[in-house]
Each structure stands twice: as structure tokens, then as C-alpha cells.
Design a protein around this motif. Structure first.
Motif, PDB file in Angstrom:
ATOM      1  N   PHE A   1       4.836   1.249   6.339  1.00 39.54           N
ATOM      2  CA  PHE A   1       5.030   2.587   5.775  1.00 39.54           C
ATOM      3  C   PHE A   1       6.255   3.251   6.381  1.00 39.54           C
ATOM      4  CE2 PHE A   1       2.396   6.630   4.541  1.00 39.54           C
ATOM      5  CZ  PHE A   1       3.352   6.930   3.582  1.00 39.54           C
TER       6      PHE A   1
ATOM      7  N   TYR B   1      -4.165   7.392   2.312  1.00 41.27           N
ATOM      8  CA  TYR B   1      -3.554   6.119   2.722  1.00 41.27           C
ATOM      9  C   TYR B   1      -4.358   5.457   3.838  1.00 41.27           C
ATOM     10  CZ  TYR B   1      -0.039   2.914   4.607  1.00 41.27           C
ATOM     11  OH  TYR B   1       0.626   1.802   5.067  1.00 41.27           O
TER      12      TYR B   1
ATOM     13  N   SER C   1      -7.710   3.986   2.820  1.00 43.14           N
ATOM     14  CA  SER C   1      -7.678   2.738   2.059  1.00 43.14           C
ATOM     15  C   SER C   1      -7.728   1.521   2.968  1.00 43.14           C
ATOM     16  CB  SER C   1      -6.424   2.687   1.182  1.00 43.14           C
ATOM     17  OG  SER C   1      -5.248   2.555   1.974  1.00 43.14           O
TER      18      SER C   1
ATOM     19  N   MET D   1      -6.147   7.315  -6.507  1.00 41.32           N
ATOM     20  CA  MET D   1      -6.318   6.776  -5.164  1.00 41.32           C
ATOM     21  C   MET D   1      -7.781   6.801  -4.756  1.00 41.32           C
ATOM     22  SD  MET D   1      -4.238   5.395  -2.982  1.00 41.32           S
ATOM     23  CE  MET D   1      -4.057   4.979  -1.227  1.00 41.32           C
TER      24      MET D   1
ATOM     25  N   ALA E   1       0.079   4.084  -2.791  1.00 41.72           N
ATOM     26  CA  ALA E   1      -0.213   5.479  -2.478  1.00 41.72           C
ATOM     27  C   ALA E   1       0.771   6.421  -3.172  1.00 41.72           C
ATOM     28  CB  ALA E   1      -0.170   5.693  -0.964  1.00 41.72           C
ATOM     29  N   ASP E   2       2.033   6.003  -3.264  1.00 36.01           N
ATOM     30  CA  ASP E   2       3.028   6.838  -3.934  1.00 36.01           C
ATOM     31  C   ASP E   2       2.773   6.896  -5.445  1.00 36.01           C
ATOM     32  OD1 ASP E   2       5.679   8.266  -3.999  1.00 36.01           O
ATOM     33  OD2 ASP E   2       6.212   6.523  -5.220  1.00 36.01           O
TER      34      ASP E   2
ATOM     35  N   VAL F   1      -1.132   9.732  -0.934  1.00 33.68           N
ATOM     36  CA  VAL F   1      -0.748   9.474   0.458  1.00 33.68           C
ATOM     37  C   VAL F   1      -1.797  10.033   1.420  1.00 33.68           C
ATOM     38  CG1 VAL F   1       0.986   9.958   2.237  1.00 33.68           C
ATOM     39  CG2 VAL F   1       1.702   9.385  -0.091  1.00 33.68           C
TER      40      VAL F   1
ATOM     41  N   MET G   1       0.803  -1.224   0.000  1.00 35.58           N
ATOM     42  CA  MET G   1       0.000   0.000   0.000  1.00 35.58           C
ATOM     43  C   MET G   1       0.840   1.279   0.000  1.00 35.58           C
ATOM     44  SD  MET G   1      -3.113   0.674  -0.510  1.00 35.58           S
ATOM     45  CE  MET G   1      -4.062  -0.741  -0.014  1.00 35.58           C
ATOM     46  N   PRO G   2       1.991   1.345   0.692  1.00 35.59           N
ATOM     47  CA  PRO G   2       2.807   2.566   0.545  1.00 35.59           C
ATOM     48  C   PRO G   2       3.217   2.816  -0.897  1.00 35.59           C
ATOM     49  CG  PRO G   2       3.515   1.313   2.464  1.00 35.59           C
ATOM     50  CD  PRO G   2       2.542   0.448   1.729  1.00 35.59           C
TER      51      PRO G   2
ATOM     52  N   TYR H   1       0.710   1.469   9.595  1.00 30.67           N
ATOM     53  CA  TYR H   1       1.822   2.393   9.395  1.00 30.67           C
ATOM     54  C   TYR H   1       3.187   1.769   9.647  1.00 30.67           C
ATOM     55  CZ  TYR H   1      -1.469   6.239   8.938  1.00 30.67           C
ATOM     56  OH  TYR H   1      -2.472   7.088   8.491  1.00 30.67           O
TER      57      TYR H   1
END
Length: 450
Positions: free
Chosen positions: A287, A56, A59, A107, A47-48, A53, A43-44, A284
């Protein structure tokens, strides 16, 4: 001379009668679990790549929140007409959500796909539970549910590495799209059992009111993050979304659960806060390992794998201890471990220490989940009677899902606020997760039944 006929062979989950159904149901559970947990690894990156982001946290919150709606709808529908049609609709929604995620150009589109994915995934889980009662004899049902538990554990062990490998080899979109064909195959294995299952048409009313409150709660939780991350007048609407969330939860949970009232309400509150604190941190951890310490998705995903092993081991430990450790003690120790692990994680991130320490502290929190989380279900059943067991079981699942969804929405607001202020956004997110763990520890101490 009397000849005694040999006893009929004992049925097993993988005997010819049940093998296809068992494999298909196990696979469906595993696919839902994979998309709920393993995508954390990629997912990071998602998002990028989609320049999103800011969405994030949403999601992750989206499938948790919409899953509650799917659970309530599928439960009422299955009670009235059997699980076949609701399971079919659920699988279509789940697969459609995967396709939307896998082809998402933005996103925002991916979050919409996650909503569909959660709606279908929550309904799939409920329908499979209903199907177990219709297809399998009572002697085999414990083994079926044990296989479901394994189906949720395995993705946490192998899913992160698999997701990272797929993303690196053919692109992150195939982490979603690659599952669709597998879902169709698993559904084909389950279909014969659905056709054989007895269909009972019940006169019980569909829980329309409960469904509406579930929709209100899910929408308000997601709206809270969307509005709270903005500035100006929209913040007032975020406050309104928070109020709607509280009002809806009062209708969906036992009286006093939001305040952690002693006994069953505190058990439900403990479950919600465990979910809130741990899954906020989980979203996180990968992330921060990638952003702050430059680890690859595969390296960062190892943290999720280790936690899956430790969670399963701690669950076995609390199970073997049995009555030697009371439900209240197990929940208190479990929430305390989650709190301690997340506090240390926040300190490690703030001081920019070695990433291994971040992983180790997260593993401690996972041990707390394994020790305390299962006892919330045991304590709930012990406090329930035949007249309210269904409501209380549903309430525990709702607190679990919406607790995590609300925490993730709140973390999105905290992350966005810290980013705008030029501060490290990860530390306040982990502090928020620790605050939920504090509330969980306080609630756990009040779970002793009168």
C-alpha cells in the motif's frame, strides 16, 4: 535353490497410488495460501475501486479471525466423523467466499466474502492434516508435510506477480474468481482418497464450548476495528469488544499466555506477537509503496516475493544450525530482526527516503520471521506431553491467527484516526507494528523452559 523375492518397490508421493491425492492436496494448500498472501498485491487497487480504504485493514483481518473458527470446528467434526464431509463443506465455503469477493459491489461485501473465505480456508487446512494421517503411511507423512510447506512458500514467490498480471490483464476480480474452478479440479483429485479413507466414529464430545469462544474471539476482534474506527459512543463498544477478545483468548490459550509467563505461555505469546507485528507491516508495505512512491502493483509486489525467498532461506539456516542455537536464542534473534526491520521501515516512510530502503528493511523483518517463527513450534512440542499436545498445537495456531487479526484491526483504527487528523497514516501503522514486535521480543526472552 531358494529364490529370494525382490523387495516391494518403495512407495513415493508421486507413485500411482498417491499421485492424484498428493497433487490435489498440494494444490488446495497452494490456493488457500495464494488467497491469503498474494491478494496483498491487488488489495490497494480493490480498496480504491470500491471506495473502501476505511475497510482495508479489515479485509486482511477478516480471514485470519474467521479461520480460527474454521480450524476449531473442522478439528472437532473430523475427530468425530472423519474428514470427508467437513472438507467438502470447507471447500464450498472457501469457494463461495471467493465468488462473493470476485463479484463484490462494495467493500463491505468483499469483507463478508473474506470472512467466508477464511472460515473455509482454516477448515481446509485442518481437514488435510487429518487426511494425511488416514491415507499416507508413516514413512511418507514427513514428505507430505514438506510439500504443504512448499505450497505456502510458492505463492509468496510467484503469487504477487501473478496477481498483479491477472489484475492488469482481465481485472482484479479474477484474482478471486479464477481460483474457483481450480479448487474444484483439485477437490476432484482428492475425492477418491476421501472415499478410501477409513471412517472412525468417535464418542468424544464435540468441543462446543471451545468453538463458541473461538466465535466470540473472532467476532470481537473484527468488531474492535469496526467500532474503534468510529467516533462518539461507539468507542465505548470498541472497548467492550477488546474485553471480550481478552476473555476469549484466556479460554483458548494456556494460562499466562497473555502476560507472557515464563515457559510455554511465553512461546505462545511470542508466536502471536510475531504474527501481529509482521503481518501488520505486510498488509501496508505494498500500500505505501504504491501510495507514497507511485509504484505499480507489480513493482510493489516484488517486495513480497523477495521476502518469501528470504523467509525460506532463513528457515533453512535455523534448521541447519539445529541445537547449536537454542530455541530461545532463535526466537529472541528472530523477534529482534523483525523489530529492527519494522523500525527502519517506519523511519524510511517518515523521512520519505528511497523505496528500495523500505523494501530492504521489510526483507530484514522477513529474515527474522524465517529464523524465529519455526522455533515457536519446536519449543511448543518440547514443552508438551501426550495429554496436552493437541491443545497446545491448537493454541499456537490460534495465537498466530488472532494475533495477526487483532493487529490488523488495531492498525485500521490507527490509520483512520491519523487520516482524520490530516497526518501521514502509514507511519503510525508501522510504529504500531513495531510496538507488537517489542512485546514479542520481551516474550521471547522468557521462553526458556524451567
Amino acid at each position: 535353490m531358494t529364490v529370494t523375492a525382490p523387495p516391494p518397490p518403495r512407495e513415493r508421493l508421486l507413485s500411482p497410488t498417491y499421485a492424484a491425492t498428493t497433487i490435489g492436496m498440494f494444490a488446495l494448500c497452494a490456493f488457500v495460501a495464494f488467497e491469503a498472501t498474494a491478494v496483498t498485491t491487488v488489495m490497494p487497487t480493490v480498496a480504491d475501486r470500491l471506495d473502501g480504504v476505511g475497510l482495508y485493514a479489515l479485509s486482511f483481518a477478516a480471514p485470519l479471525a474467521s479461520g480460527v473458527v474454521g480450524m476449531v470446528a473442522a478439528g472437532g467434526w473430523s475427530d468425530r466423523r472423519g474428514p470427508a464431509l467437513p472438507l467438502g463443506v470447507a471447500l464450498v465455503l472457501f469457494s463461495l467466499g471467493l465468488v462473493v469477493c470476485g463479484t463484490a459491489p462494495t467493500m463491505e461485501a468483499l469483507v463478508a466474502g473474506r470472512v467466508l473465505q477464511g472460515l473455509g480456508g482454516g477448515a481446509v487446512t485442518v481437514c488435510l492434516y487429518v487426511l494425511v494421517g488416514l491415507v499416507f503411511p508413516a514413512a511418507l507423512q514427513p514428505a507430505v508435510f514438506a510439500s504443504f510447506a512448499a505450497a505456502w512458500v510458492l505463492p509468496s514467490l510467484f503469487g504477487p506477480a501473478l496477481a498483479a498480471f491477472v489484475a492488469h490483464s482481465v481485472g482484479w476480480r479474477w484474482v478471486f474468481l479464477g481460483v474457483v474452478a481450480l479448487v474444484a479440479i483439485a477437490a476432484g483429485l482428492v475425492a477418491p482418497a476421501l472415499r478410501r479413507a477409513p471412517v472412525t466414529v468417535a464418542d468424544t464430545p464435540f468441543p462446543a464450548g471451545r468453538l463458541l469462544w473461538a466465535v466470540a474471539a473472532a467476532g470481537a476482534v473484527l468488531g474492535f476495528e469496526l467500532l474503534g474506527s468510529r467516533r462518539g459512543a461507539l468507542l465505548a463498544l470498541a472497548a467492550a469488544a477488546f474485553v471480550v477478545t481478552v476473555v476469549a483468548l484466556r479460554r483458548l490459550l494456556p494460562t499466562g499466555a497473555l502476560l507472557g509467563a515464563r515457559g510455554l505461555p511465553a512461546v505462545v505469546a511470542t508466536r502471536g506477537m510475531l504474527s501481529a507485528s509482521f503481518f501488520c507491516a505486510e498488509a501496508y508495505i505494498v500500500f505505501v509503496l504504491q501510495e507514497q512512491w507511485g509504484q505499480s502493483p507489480g513493482q510493489a509486489g516484488i517486495a513480497l516475493t523477495i521476502v518469501g525467498v528470504v523467509w525460506a532461506a532463513a528457515s533453512q539456516v535455523q534448521s541447519r544450525l539445529g541445537a547449536r542455537v537454542s530455541d530461545t536464542a532463535a526466537m529472541v534473534w528472530g523477534t529482534a530482526l523483525v523489530l529492527g526491520g519494522i523500525v527502519v521501515l517506519a523511519l524510511v516512510v517518515a523521512a520519505d527516503l528511497h523505496p528500495a530502503l523500505a523494501v530492504a528493511s521489510y526483507v530484514v523483518a522477513g529474515a527474522g520471521m524465517g529464523f524465529g517463527y519455526p522455533r515457536t513450534g519446536v519449543a511448543m512440542l518440547a514443552a508438551s506431553s501426550a495429554t496436552d499436545r493437541g491443545f497446545n498445537s491448537s493454541a499456537l495456531s490460534i495465537a498466530d491467527s488472532l494475533g495477526g487479526a487483532f493487529a490488523l484491526s488495531a492498525s485500521g483504527i490507527v490509520y483512520a484516526t491519523a487520516t482524520r487528523a490530516g497526518a501521514d497514516p502509514f507511519v503510525p501503522v508501522f510504529v504500531l507494528a513495531a510496538a507488537f514486535a517489542v512485546l514479542g521480543t520481551l516474550a521471547a526472552a522468557r521462553t526458556r523452559m524451567a
